[in-house]
Design a protein around this motif. Structure first.
Motif, PDB file in Angstrom:
ATOM      1  N   MET A 272       0.833  -1.203   0.000  1.00 34.14           N
ATOM      2  CA  MET A 272       0.000   0.000   0.000  1.00 34.14           C
ATOM      3  C   MET A 272       0.871   1.258   0.000  1.00 34.14           C
ATOM      4  SD  MET A 272      -3.262  -0.715  -0.151  1.00 34.14           S
ATOM      5  CE  MET A 272      -4.131   0.682   0.566  1.00 34.14           C
ATOM      6  N   LYS A 273       1.947   1.224   0.762  1.00 32.09           N
ATOM      7  CA  LYS A 273       2.848   2.386   0.805  1.00 32.09           C
ATOM      8  C   LYS A 273       3.502   2.603  -0.563  1.00 32.09           C
ATOM      9  CE  LYS A 273       6.791   4.414   3.223  1.00 32.09           C
ATOM     10  NZ  LYS A 273       7.432   4.859   1.976  1.00 32.09           N
ATOM     11  N   ARG A 274       3.950   1.506  -1.181  1.00 32.79           N
ATOM     12  CA  ARG A 274       4.590   1.613  -2.490  1.00 32.79           C
ATOM     13  C   ARG A 274       3.616   2.133  -3.546  1.00 32.79           C
ATOM     14  NH1 ARG A 274       6.555  -4.074  -3.707  1.00 32.79           N
ATOM     15  NH2 ARG A 274       6.849  -3.135  -5.772  1.00 32.79           N
ATOM     16  N   GLN A 275       2.371   1.648  -3.485  1.00 35.66           N
ATOM     17  CA  GLN A 275       1.382   2.123  -4.455  1.00 35.66           C
ATOM     18  C   GLN A 275       1.069   3.599  -4.247  1.00 35.66           C
ATOM     19  OE1 GLN A 275      -0.589   0.464  -7.281  1.00 35.66           O
ATOM     20  NE2 GLN A 275      -0.361   2.687  -7.458  1.00 35.66           N
ATOM     21  N   ARG A 276       0.984   4.020  -2.989  1.00 33.72           N
ATOM     22  CA  ARG A 276       0.718   5.425  -2.702  1.00 33.72           C
ATOM     23  C   ARG A 276       1.869   6.301  -3.188  1.00 33.72           C
ATOM     24  NH1 ARG A 276      -2.964   7.818   0.291  1.00 33.72           N
ATOM     25  NH2 ARG A 276      -2.610   9.955   1.011  1.00 33.72           N
ATOM     26  N   ASP A 277       3.098   5.872  -2.925  1.00 33.52           N
ATOM     27  CA  ASP A 277       4.269   6.628  -3.363  1.00 33.52           C
ATOM     28  C   ASP A 277       4.320   6.729  -4.888  1.00 33.52           C
ATOM     29  OD1 ASP A 277       5.002   6.909  -0.734  1.00 33.52           O
ATOM     30  OD2 ASP A 277       6.550   5.366  -0.777  1.00 33.52           O
ATOM     31  N   TRP A 278       3.967   5.636  -5.576  1.00 32.26           N
ATOM     32  CA  TRP A 278       3.986   5.625  -7.036  1.00 32.26           C
ATOM     33  C   TRP A 278       2.940   6.591  -7.587  1.00 32.26           C
ATOM     34  CZ3 TRP A 278       7.254   3.913 -10.566  1.00 32.26           C
ATOM     35  CH2 TRP A 278       6.834   3.756 -11.885  1.00 32.26           C
ATOM     36  N   LEU A 279       1.755   6.621  -6.972  1.00 27.12           N
ATOM     37  CA  LEU A 279       0.717   7.548  -7.415  1.00 27.12           C
ATOM     38  C   LEU A 279       1.062   8.986  -7.089  1.00 27.12           C
ATOM     39  CD1 LEU A 279      -2.467   5.524  -6.365  1.00 27.12           C
ATOM     40  CD2 LEU A 279      -1.912   6.244  -8.691  1.00 27.12           C
ATOM     41  N   THR A 280       1.810   9.189  -6.005  1.00 26.99           N
ATOM     42  CA  THR A 280       2.173  10.539  -5.595  1.00 26.99           C
ATOM     43  C   THR A 280       3.215  11.147  -6.529  1.00 26.99           C
ATOM     44  OG1 THR A 280       1.698  10.030  -3.276  1.00 26.99           O
ATOM     45  CG2 THR A 280       3.084  11.955  -3.718  1.00 26.99           C
ATOM     46  N   SER A 281       4.219  10.342  -6.877  1.00 30.53           N
ATOM     47  CA  SER A 281       5.338  10.869  -7.674  1.00 30.53           C
ATOM     48  C   SER A 281       5.247  10.524  -9.153  1.00 30.53           C
ATOM     49  CB  SER A 281       6.660  10.330  -7.130  1.00 30.53           C
ATOM     50  OG  SER A 281       6.720   8.906  -7.295  1.00 30.53           O
ATOM     51  N   GLY A 282       4.545   9.447  -9.472  1.00 25.70           N
ATOM     52  CA  GLY A 282       4.475   8.997 -10.861  1.00 25.70           C
ATOM     53  C   GLY A 282       5.729   8.287 -11.312  1.00 25.70           C
TER      54      GLY A 282
END
Length: 283
Positions: A272-282
Motif C-alpha cells: 500500500m505504501k509503495r502504491q501510494r508513493d507511485w501515485l504521488t510521484s508517478g
C-alpha cells in the motif's frame, strides 16, 4: 485477478487469487488451486449532482476467472555435432577439421513498457495502467504485463448489477479503471492492484472511504488514508487474504493479497505504501 446513505455496495473489480482446497485423495496436507477467483465486496457510493443528492442502492458479487501465468519457453542450448572420421577412400593424407562453432542462444529480451503518464497536484494524466504498482523483479504477470484497462462493459460484468452500478459510478465522477494481477518471485503470494480514476480527488477519497468489506479489519501502516481487511483460512493449507483500500489524488486504489496460510499484514502495508508513493510521484 474483486455510496453514502447507502450507496451502492460495490464489488471489487480486482481479481483475487484462486482459492485452494485439499484434494480428495493423497496427501491430506497437499493443496491444489481452484479454477476461478471469487470475492464479495460492498461499498457505499454517494451520488451528488448540482444541488441534488441522489442515492442508489446496489449490491454485487464479483467472480473473475484468472489463469496461471503462461509457462516461460524453455531455452535449449545448441549442441555441436561431433566431427566424422575420415573415409578410407578419401585423400591419403586426411586432416581432421575443427568442429563448427555454434553461438549461444540470444537472451530473451525483457519487455519494455511504452505506457506514459504524469501526475501534478494530485491529478493523474495519461494511461491509467502506467500508475499500477510495478511488478517486482522476478514476478510474473497474469495476462498482459502492462495490466488491463476495464471498460464499462467489463465493469458491469464484474459488479454483476447491470448498468445501474455504472450509472452510480459515473454520477460520482468515475472516469476509467485498470487492474493487474501478478505472482511474486518466490511464488508465495498473488497480488492484485486495481485503480479507479475519478474527476476530482474529493470523489476518489469519498469512494475509498465508503468502500467496505464484511471482514475483520486490519491496520495498514505507511498509508494513513487506508483501511484494510483480513481473512484467515480455517486451515494453514488453505488461502488467506488481505485487502487495502485508499486514494491518492483523483485515483482510488485497492490492493488484494492472497497467500497460503495466515497472511502477514506487513506485506499489505508495504504494498500500500509503495502504491501510494507511485501515485504521488508517478515514478
Amino acid at each position: 485477478m474483486s455510496a453514502h446513505d447507502h450507496v451502492p455496495p460495490v464489488a471489487d473489480p480486482a481479481a483475487a487469487a484462486p482459492a485452494v482446497a485439499a484434494p480428495a485423495t493423497g496427501d491430506p496436507t497437499a493443496v491444489e488451486p481452484a479454477t476461478g477467483r471469487k470475492r464479495s465486496r460492498a461499498a457505499a457510493v454517494a451520488l451528488a449532482t448540482a444541488g441534488l443528492l441522489a442515492v442508489t442502492a446496489v449490491s454485487a458479487t464479483v467472480t473473475v476467472a484468472v489463469g496461471k501465468p503462461d509457462d516461460r519457453p524453455a531455452v535449449t542450448a545448441a549442441t555441436t555435432a561431433a566431427p566424422t572420421s575420415a573415409s578410407p577412400t578419401a585423400s591419403p593424407t586426411p586432416s581432421a577439421s575443427a568442429p563448427a562453432t555454434v553461438p549461444p542462444p540470444a537472451p530473451v529480451p525483457t519487455p519494455t513498457s511504452t505506457l506514459k503518464g504524469s501526475v501534478s497536484g494530485g491529478r493523474h494524466d495519461g494511461d491509467l495502467r502506467y500508475f499500477l504498482l510495478p511488478i517486482p523483479a522476478g514476478g510474473e504477470s497474469y495476462g498482459p504485463a502492462d495490466g488491463m484497462p476495464l471498460t464499462d462493459e467489463e465493469m458491469i460484468k464484474e459488479f454483476g448489477d447491470g448498468a445501474e452500478v455504472m450509472r452510480a459510478l459515473h454520477t460520482l465522477g468515475y472516469k476509467d479503471a485498470a487492474t493487474r494481477t501478478y505472482r511474486t518471485a518466490d511464488g508465495k503470494a498473488e497480488v492484485t492492484v486495481t485503480l479507479l480514476r475519478f474527476a476530482t480527488a474529493a470523489q476518489a477519497e469519498f469512494f475509498a472511504k465508503n468502500d467496505t468489506r464484511d471482514l475483520p479489519t486490519v491496520e495498514v501502516t505507511g498509508d494513513s488514508a487506508a483501511h484494510g481487511y483480513i481473512s484467515k483460512p480455517k486451515q494453514q493449507a488453505y488461502t488467506g487474504s488481505l485487502s487495502g483500500i485508499s486514494s491518492q489524488g483523483d485515483v482510488q486504489y485497492t490492493v488484494d493479497v492472497e497467500v497460503k496460510g495466515d497472511p502477514d499484514k506487513a506485506l499489505l502495508s508495504e504494498l500500500m505504501k509503495r502504491q501510494r508513493d507511485w501515485l504521488t510521484s508517478g515514478r
